[in-house]
Design a protein around this motif. Structure first.
Motif, mmCIF file in Angstrom:
data_model
loop_
_atom_site.group_PDB
_atom_site.id
_atom_site.type_symbol
_atom_site.label_atom_id
_atom_site.label_comp_id
_atom_site.label_asym_id
_atom_site.label_seq_id
_atom_site.Cartn_x
_atom_site.Cartn_y
_atom_site.Cartn_z
ATOM 1 N N ALA A 24 0.822 -1.218 0.000
ATOM 2 C CA ALA A 24 0.000 0.000 0.000
ATOM 3 C C ALA A 24 0.854 1.264 0.000
ATOM 4 O O ALA A 24 0.502 2.257 -0.642
ATOM 5 C CB ALA A 24 -0.931 -0.007 1.206
ATOM 6 N N ALA A 25 1.976 1.232 0.704
ATOM 7 C CA ALA A 25 2.861 2.398 0.693
ATOM 8 C C ALA A 25 3.461 2.611 -0.683
ATOM 9 O O ALA A 25 3.555 3.746 -1.177
ATOM 10 C CB ALA A 25 3.966 2.229 1.735
ATOM 11 N N ALA A 26 3.872 1.520 -1.331
ATOM 12 C CA ALA A 26 4.433 1.624 -2.675
ATOM 13 C C ALA A 26 3.401 2.166 -3.656
ATOM 14 O O ALA A 26 3.716 2.986 -4.530
ATOM 15 C CB ALA A 26 4.937 0.250 -3.142
ATOM 16 N N VAL A 27 2.154 1.731 -3.523
ATOM 17 C CA VAL A 27 1.085 2.236 -4.393
ATOM 18 C C VAL A 27 0.938 3.745 -4.216
ATOM 19 O O VAL A 27 0.831 4.491 -5.207
ATOM 20 C CB VAL A 27 -0.253 1.532 -4.091
ATOM 21 N N GLN A 28 0.937 4.210 -2.976
ATOM 22 C CA GLN A 28 0.767 5.651 -2.746
ATOM 23 C C GLN A 28 1.908 6.448 -3.363
ATOM 24 O O GLN A 28 1.689 7.501 -3.964
ATOM 25 C CB GLN A 28 0.666 5.924 -1.243
ATOM 26 N N ALA A 29 3.130 5.931 -3.247
ATOM 27 C CA ALA A 29 4.272 6.638 -3.822
ATOM 28 C C ALA A 29 4.227 6.637 -5.342
ATOM 29 O O ALA A 29 4.387 7.678 -5.992
ATOM 30 C CB ALA A 29 5.574 6.012 -3.325
ATOM 31 N N LEU A 30 4.009 5.474 -5.937
ATOM 32 C CA LEU A 30 4.038 5.362 -7.400
ATOM 33 C C LEU A 30 2.850 6.075 -8.040
ATOM 34 O O LEU A 30 2.975 6.645 -9.127
ATOM 35 C CB LEU A 30 4.074 3.887 -7.809
ATOM 36 N N ALA A 31 1.707 6.055 -7.376
ATOM 37 C CA ALA A 31 0.553 6.777 -7.916
ATOM 38 C C ALA A 31 0.817 8.277 -7.919
ATOM 39 O O ALA A 31 0.452 8.992 -8.864
ATOM 40 C CB ALA A 31 -0.696 6.458 -7.098
ATOM 41 N N ALA A 32 1.454 8.769 -6.877
ATOM 42 C CA ALA A 32 1.766 10.197 -6.802
ATOM 43 C C ALA A 32 2.754 10.603 -7.881
ATOM 44 O O ALA A 32 2.617 11.662 -8.507
ATOM 45 C CB ALA A 32 2.324 10.542 -5.421
ATOM 46 N N LEU A 33 3.741 9.763 -8.126
ATOM 47 C CA LEU A 33 4.759 10.077 -9.129
ATOM 48 C C LEU A 33 4.201 10.036 -10.545
ATOM 49 O O LEU A 33 4.652 10.758 -11.427
ATOM 50 C CB LEU A 33 5.931 9.098 -9.010
ATOM 51 N N GLY A 34 3.208 9.180 -10.763
ATOM 52 C CA GLY A 34 2.593 9.071 -12.083
ATOM 53 C C GLY A 34 3.371 8.187 -13.026
ATOM 54 O O GLY A 34 4.576 7.940 -12.843
ATOM 55 N N GLY A 35 2.699 7.684 -14.055
ATOM 56 C CA GLY A 35 3.361 6.869 -15.058
ATOM 57 C C GLY A 35 3.542 5.420 -14.678
ATOM 58 O O GLY A 35 4.287 4.690 -15.342
ATOM 59 N N HIS A 36 2.880 4.971 -13.617
ATOM 60 C CA HIS A 36 3.057 3.596 -13.151
ATOM 61 C C HIS A 36 1.711 2.890 -12.978
ATOM 62 O O HIS A 36 1.542 2.067 -12.085
ATOM 63 C CB HIS A 36 3.824 3.587 -11.825
ATOM 64 N N ASP A 37 0.782 3.205 -13.849
ATOM 65 C CA ASP A 37 -0.572 2.676 -13.697
ATOM 66 C C ASP A 37 -0.623 1.149 -13.740
ATOM 67 O O ASP A 37 -1.409 0.530 -13.008
ATOM 68 C CB ASP A 37 -1.488 3.237 -14.784
ATOM 69 N N ALA A 38 0.176 0.539 -14.596
ATOM 70 C CA ALA A 38 0.153 -0.922 -14.694
ATOM 71 C C ALA A 38 0.579 -1.541 -13.366
ATOM 72 O O ALA A 38 -0.017 -2.515 -12.897
ATOM 73 C CB ALA A 38 1.071 -1.391 -15.819
ATOM 74 N N ARG A 39 1.598 -0.972 -12.767
ATOM 75 C CA ARG A 39 2.110 -1.525 -11.512
ATOM 76 C C ARG A 39 1.143 -1.272 -10.354
ATOM 77 O O ARG A 39 0.868 -2.174 -9.550
ATOM 78 C CB ARG A 39 3.479 -0.920 -11.199
ATOM 79 N N THR A 40 0.642 -0.058 -10.252
ATOM 80 C CA THR A 40 -0.279 0.227 -9.151
ATOM 81 C C THR A 40 -1.579 -0.552 -9.330
ATOM 82 O O THR A 40 -2.179 -0.993 -8.350
ATOM 83 C CB THR A 40 -0.574 1.732 -9.042
ATOM 84 N N GLY A 41 -1.989 -0.754 -10.584
ATOM 85 C CA GLY A 41 -3.196 -1.531 -10.843
ATOM 86 C C GLY A 41 -3.058 -2.959 -10.358
ATOM 87 O O GLY A 41 -3.965 -3.520 -9.720
ATOM 88 N N LYS A 42 -1.902 -3.577 -10.650
ATOM 89 C CA LYS A 42 -1.670 -4.953 -10.201
ATOM 90 C C LYS A 42 -1.587 -5.022 -8.681
ATOM 91 O O LYS A 42 -2.064 -5.976 -8.061
ATOM 92 C CB LYS A 42 -0.382 -5.498 -10.825
ATOM 93 N N ALA A 43 -0.972 -4.016 -8.088
ATOM 94 C CA ALA A 43 -0.837 -4.004 -6.631
ATOM 95 C C ALA A 43 -2.200 -3.879 -5.955
ATOM 96 O O ALA A 43 -2.491 -4.566 -4.970
ATOM 97 C CB ALA A 43 0.070 -2.856 -6.202
ATOM 98 N N VAL A 44 -3.048 -3.004 -6.480
ATOM 99 C CA VAL A 44 -4.375 -2.822 -5.905
ATOM 100 C C VAL A 44 -5.227 -4.076 -6.098
ATOM 101 O O VAL A 44 -5.991 -4.473 -5.204
ATOM 102 C CB VAL A 44 -5.063 -1.578 -6.505
#
Length: 405
Positions: free
Chosen positions: A109-129
């Motif tokens: 969840a922490a990684a999702v919050q960081a990567l979502a804020a940075l942008g450009g990582h939708d595939a990764r945050t999508g899989k994590a969620v």
């Protein structure tokens, strides 16, 4: 949540007889068998807090307008397992995750919050969620590890991740139960201060926990690790009338306000430890108080942190600097002039140099190619090269107990 993995980590590790991580504190010094990976913030052993502290550091840099180093972001994305989850630390990211890799909700969840804020990582945050949703408990909450009993800290950090990717947390349900349902079950009545418990004890009883309360105030508000002040300033008041997430947040904030009223800070409540100021929880309380009732409600603990937290942050490392930056952000305080300290410069000094505008522009065209959703990608080769210098350390660390240098 604080220099920390969550208290959930402590509970999870206690179950298996080892010690803890997320929601985190790190070990005092690197384990001889774990080399510090390039791109990672902090010099301490990352075994139990690598992903957590990296995520907080990147999120804090983004919050203050600093473009993180590309290799720092790549280190974090390289830690992701193929199923979308993150573990506290993978010494060999080129090796596929198996049943021996202890993935957890806090790191993910922490990684999702960081990567979502940075942008450009939708595939990764999508899989994590997707993975986080797959391990939601029947009561609507999350434990530190998949299948573990729901706790306030883990549930709240996952709520922050859902919000970060644009989901409405209370629409994410298991057997009809939402994250708010899980958090409300951990809320104490006003007779007990209106706090939240971390988890029920073995007898099913709830005990007030300041750390869990700070986390749950944000969770019931649908906020993440980074939160701004409430639009309207209002002193929190406890009421047992309406059992709603908003009232539970107000009740929890009232408990925190009372807890810091005397000395301006919370105290450590670790079993067997002498009471002492708890800097990390106090920083979290500042964010919670400001998010619930406005910056003025957090004035006293914020002032205490500005006066007293510098030494703690130097000893504890990147996650501590990040927490203080979050506290400054939540109250509209300049983190570059925080009690005479430049938190941004101090955080930056613990990791790779941030990008300049020129390097950021160069990397923009590469981002889509690098972030294809694979947990390995071009980092497979880099991981292989690192394996020789990275072993699996064994150094017990507990949440907020030791420095994360």
């Amino acid at each position: 949540m604080n220099v920390r993995r969550s208290a959930a980590a402590l509970a999870a590790i206690a179950v298996v007889g080892a010690a803890a991580a997320p929601a985190v504190a790190a070990s005092p010094s690197p384990s001889p068998s774990v080399a510090k990976p390039s791109g990672l913030f902090g010099s301490g052993d990352p075994t139990y807090d690598g992903v957590w502290r990296q995520s907080l550091a990147l999120l804090a840099q983004h919050t203050v307008g600093v473009e993180p180093a590309a290799k720092a972001v790549d280190w974090l994305t390289g830690q992701q397992c193929a199923n979308g989850a993150f573990a506290a630390f993978r010494a060999d990211p080129a090796k596929a995750c198996d049943a021996k890799v202890m993935v957890d909700t806090n790191s993910t969840a922490a990684a999702v919050q960081a990567l979502a804020a940075l942008g450009g990582h939708d595939a990764r945050t999508g899989k994590a969620v997707t993975w986080l949703k797959s391990v939601q408990n029947k009561d609507g909450g999350w434990g530190y590890t998949p299948g573990g009993a729901s706790d306030a800290n883990s549930t709240s950090v996952v709520v922050g991740a859902l919000t970060a990717v644009g989901e409405k947390p209370d629409t994410v349900r298991k057997d009809g139960k939402s994250p708010s349902d899980a958090l409300l079950k951990l809320a104490l009545p006003c007779a007990d201060g209106g706090a939240f418990a971390f988890q029920p004890d073995k007898a099913g009883k709830l005990a007030a926990n300041a750390d869990a309360t700070a986390a749950a105030v944000l969770g019931t508000l649908g906020e993440g690790l980074v939160a701004g002040p409430a639009a309207k300033t209002a002193a929190p008041a406890c009421s047992d009338g309406a059992r709603t997430p908003a009232q539970a947040a107000a009740n929890g904030a009232a408990y925190l306000a009372q807890a810091v009223k005397k000395d301006g800070h919370l105290v450590s409540a670790l079993p067997g430890a002498t009471d002492q100021p708890d800097y990390g929880n106090t920083a979290d309380a500042v964010v919670a108080l400001a998010a619930q009732g406005g910056a003025e409600q957090a004035r006293q603990p914020l002032a205490w942190l500005e006066k007293n937290a510098a030494g703690w942050a130097r000893q504890s490392g990147p996650a501590a600097y990040a927490q203080l930056i979050f506290a400054a952000h939540a109250t509209g305080t300049d983190p570059r002039r925080f009690g005479g300290q430049d938190l941004v410069a101090q955080l930056t000094a613990t990791g790779p140099a941030p990008q300049t505008k020129a390097t950021a522009q160069q990397d923009t065209g590469k981002k889509d190619k690098k972030d294809d959703g694979s947990p390995f990608g071009v980092w497979w080769f880099v991981g292989v090269c690192l394996v020789a210098g990275i072993g699996i350390g064994f150094l017990v660390s507990g949440r907020r107990k030791g420095p994360q240098l």
